[in-house]
Each structure stands twice: as C-alpha cells, then as structure tokens.
Design an enzyme around this catalytic site. Sequence first.
Site, PDB file in Angstrom:
ATOM      1  N   ASN A   1     -31.581  55.126   4.223  1.00 53.10           N
ATOM      2  CA  ASN A   1     -32.446  55.844   3.281  1.00 53.10           C
ATOM      3  C   ASN A   1     -31.976  55.551   1.862  1.00 53.10           C
ATOM      4  O   ASN A   1     -30.808  55.240   1.650  1.00 53.10           O
ATOM      5  CB  ASN A   1     -32.338  57.352   3.548  1.00 53.10           C
ATOM      6  CG  ASN A   1     -33.185  58.183   2.602  1.00 53.10           C
ATOM      7  OD1 ASN A   1     -34.346  57.867   2.339  1.00 53.10           O
ATOM      8  ND2 ASN A   1     -32.614  59.256   2.068  1.00 53.10           N
TER       9      ASN A   1
ATOM     10  N   HIS B   1     -31.837  57.424  -1.902  1.00 53.70           N
ATOM     11  CA  HIS B   1     -31.942  58.751  -2.532  1.00 53.70           C
ATOM     12  C   HIS B   1     -31.620  58.598  -4.019  1.00 53.70           C
ATOM     13  O   HIS B   1     -30.642  57.930  -4.378  1.00 53.70           O
ATOM     14  CB  HIS B   1     -30.952  59.704  -1.858  1.00 53.70           C
ATOM     15  CG  HIS B   1     -30.986  61.086  -2.433  1.00 53.70           C
ATOM     16  ND1 HIS B   1     -31.960  61.999  -2.097  1.00 53.70           N
ATOM     17  CD2 HIS B   1     -30.194  61.700  -3.335  1.00 53.70           C
ATOM     18  CE1 HIS B   1     -31.755  63.116  -2.772  1.00 53.70           C
ATOM     19  NE2 HIS B   1     -30.695  62.964  -3.529  1.00 53.70           N
TER      20      HIS B   1
ATOM     21  N   LEU C   1     -36.301  64.944   9.611  1.00 48.77           N
ATOM     22  CA  LEU C   1     -36.357  64.201  10.874  1.00 48.77           C
ATOM     23  C   LEU C   1     -35.816  65.054  12.010  1.00 48.77           C
ATOM     24  O   LEU C   1     -34.842  65.793  11.834  1.00 48.77           O
ATOM     25  CB  LEU C   1     -35.521  62.925  10.754  1.00 48.77           C
ATOM     26  CG  LEU C   1     -35.921  61.989   9.612  1.00 48.77           C
ATOM     27  CD1 LEU C   1     -34.880  60.890   9.457  1.00 48.77           C
ATOM     28  CD2 LEU C   1     -37.311  61.404   9.853  1.00 48.77           C
TER      29      LEU C   1
ATOM     30  N   GLU D   1     -27.822  63.380  10.970  1.00 46.04           N
ATOM     31  CA  GLU D   1     -28.588  64.623  11.205  1.00 46.04           C
ATOM     32  C   GLU D   1     -28.750  65.437   9.927  1.00 46.04           C
ATOM     33  O   GLU D   1     -29.782  66.026   9.678  1.00 46.04           O
ATOM     34  CB  GLU D   1     -27.905  65.507  12.261  1.00 46.04           C
ATOM     35  CG  GLU D   1     -28.276  65.170  13.686  1.00 46.04           C
ATOM     36  CD  GLU D   1     -27.508  63.973  14.192  1.00 46.04           C
ATOM     37  OE1 GLU D   1     -26.539  63.554  13.496  1.00 46.04           O
ATOM     38  OE2 GLU D   1     -27.872  63.444  15.253  1.00 46.04           O
TER      39      GLU D   1
ATOM     40  N   ARG E   1     -40.280  63.769   5.052  1.00 48.32           N
ATOM     41  CA  ARG E   1     -40.269  64.581   6.270  1.00 48.32           C
ATOM     42  C   ARG E   1     -38.840  64.791   6.713  1.00 48.32           C
ATOM     43  O   ARG E   1     -38.046  63.836   6.721  1.00 48.32           O
ATOM     44  CB  ARG E   1     -41.001  63.849   7.404  1.00 48.32           C
ATOM     45  CG  ARG E   1     -42.472  63.719   7.225  1.00 48.32           C
ATOM     46  CD  ARG E   1     -43.221  64.993   7.514  1.00 48.32           C
ATOM     47  NE  ARG E   1     -43.059  65.468   8.870  1.00 48.32           N
ATOM     48  CZ  ARG E   1     -43.244  66.746   9.241  1.00 48.32           C
ATOM     49  NH1 ARG E   1     -43.543  67.638   8.350  1.00 48.32           N
ATOM     50  NH2 ARG E   1     -43.103  67.101  10.496  1.00 48.32           N
TER      51      ARG E   1
ATOM     52  N   ASN F   1     -40.616  51.356  -3.476  1.00 42.73           N
ATOM     53  CA  ASN F   1     -39.432  50.774  -2.827  1.00 42.73           C
ATOM     54  C   ASN F   1     -39.830  49.895  -1.648  1.00 42.73           C
ATOM     55  O   ASN F   1     -39.215  48.850  -1.410  1.00 42.73           O
ATOM     56  CB  ASN F   1     -38.472  51.878  -2.386  1.00 42.73           C
ATOM     57  CG  ASN F   1     -37.571  52.323  -3.510  1.00 42.73           C
ATOM     58  OD1 ASN F   1     -36.645  51.611  -3.898  1.00 42.73           O
ATOM     59  ND2 ASN F   1     -37.860  53.498  -4.067  1.00 42.73           N
TER      60      ASN F   1
HETATM   61  C1  GRF Z   1     -37.689  57.170  -4.694  1.00 45.50           C
HETATM   62  O1  GRF Z   1     -37.185  57.713  -5.877  1.00 45.50           O
HETATM   63  C2  GRF Z   1     -36.687  57.329  -3.576  1.00 45.50           C
HETATM   64  O2  GRF Z   1     -35.366  57.232  -3.996  1.00 45.50           O
HETATM   65  C3  GRF Z   1     -36.958  58.719  -3.089  1.00 45.50           C
HETATM   66  O3  GRF Z   1     -38.355  58.872  -3.177  1.00 45.50           O
HETATM   67  C4  GRF Z   1     -38.867  57.991  -4.166  1.00 45.50           C
HETATM   68  C5  GRF Z   1     -39.889  57.136  -3.497  1.00 45.50           C
HETATM   69  O4  GRF Z   1     -40.585  56.333  -4.409  1.00 45.50           O
HETATM   70  N1  GRF Z   1     -36.420  58.910  -1.760  1.00 45.50           N
HETATM   71  P1  GRF Z   1     -41.501  55.144  -3.873  1.00 45.50           P
HETATM   72  O5  GRF Z   1     -42.505  55.766  -2.911  1.00 45.50           O
HETATM   73  O6  GRF Z   1     -40.616  54.159  -3.203  1.00 45.50           O
HETATM   74  O7  GRF Z   1     -42.186  54.593  -5.087  1.00 45.50           O
END
Ligand code: GRF
Length: 189
Positions: free
Chosen positions: A108, A110, A94, A143, A92, A16
């Site tokens: 973020n 997810h 936070l 949080e 991690r 990402n």
């Molecule tokens: C992704 O699936 C993201 O949504 C999740 O952790 C993974 C990270 O993948 N939070 P990368 O390190 O970006 O390849």
Amino acid sequence: MARARVGVLISGRGSNMVALAEAAEAADCPYEITLVASNDPDAEGLARARMLGIPTWARSHRGMEREGFDALVTTALEEAGVEYVALAGYMRMLSPAFVARWRDHMINIHPSLLPRHKGLHVYARAIEAGDSESGCTVHIVSEELDSGAILAQARVPILPGDTPEALAARILIEEHRLYPATLAEYVTR
Ligand code: GRF
C-alpha cells in the site's frame, strides 16, 4: 523472464495506478498490471485504466458484508492470474481473510511518514502537529491499518503557510516516483 502479475485496487482518481501502469510500459519493468479493480463502479481511475488498455473489474460494496465482498475481489484477482496486489487509494478496510490470502503479496502507499499519521486527514494533521516534514510510505499490508513493514519512504518539507492541498500535491509527486520503484523491487526481492 515472466513479469509479475499485479492487480491494483482503487476507489478514486487512480493517479498512482496510472504511475504504476506507465512504469510497466518500460521493457525492463519486472511487473505488469493485469487488472485494475474497484469497489466504486464510478471511480475515475477505472476510465483511466481502460484508456491504458488494462482490464477492469468493479462492483459496489454497498449492502454487502465485508468478508463476502472481499471474497469477490479475490476471485476477480485470481481469475486475472494476479500474484501481487497494490493498493492505490483503496478506501476500504480489509477483512482478515483478504489480508491472509494476499499475505506478503500486498502493498500500500500512504501519504505520510509512517508510523506518523496513520488513517485519514493526514495532511491537515501533519500541518497542525507543526511537523517540519512529511512524505509518503510504501508498506506491506498487515491486519492493522497502515502498520505493516515499511519498504520505502520519500520526504518533502512542510513550508510556512502550507495548506493541506499544497502539501498533498507536493507529496503526490513523490508518490508517483516511489510507488513504481518500490513495487518493482518488491516483486523481485
Ligand atoms: C494517495 O495520496 C495515496 O497515498 C492514498 O490515497 C491517494 C490516492 O490517490 N492512499 P490516487 O487515487 O492514486 O490519485
């Protein structure tokens, strides 16, 4: 116009992060990646960031108290002039102080359709729950884990016989589209 300075936090492969950085190569992208930081000096994504010419910072959190480690991360981000933080596979929890420091400036991604399936093992959980679809969510960091205001989502079907790996790969394609577009909107909101 000056571009927003973004720091990306990673713990792993950083795909990402690469998607965010590649989108920032467009002349009209409203953000630039000024630092990639990690709590794991061996994170694969750090090498990928260096290949893209992005400054990196890494320090193991092991043996450190959470708040103290997070303060080091904030210092590194501030020294790089970071205005916005994008979490991208940052594994991690936070500290409240870190969340407060970057409040409304930290997002973020997810890999589920939040508020469904917060936390870990989301692909297997979505399949086991019999969900007909899953996807990914970009949200503001608050949080509580995976619970901040939702900025954008992308959906994918869950197919008969799907494995967690197949579903993860299908969602990841959408993550790489959704995250850069949502970050660009967020820094210009
Ligand atoms: C992704 O699936 C993201 O949504 C999740 O952790 C993974 C990270 O993948 N939070 P990368 O390190 O970006 O390849």
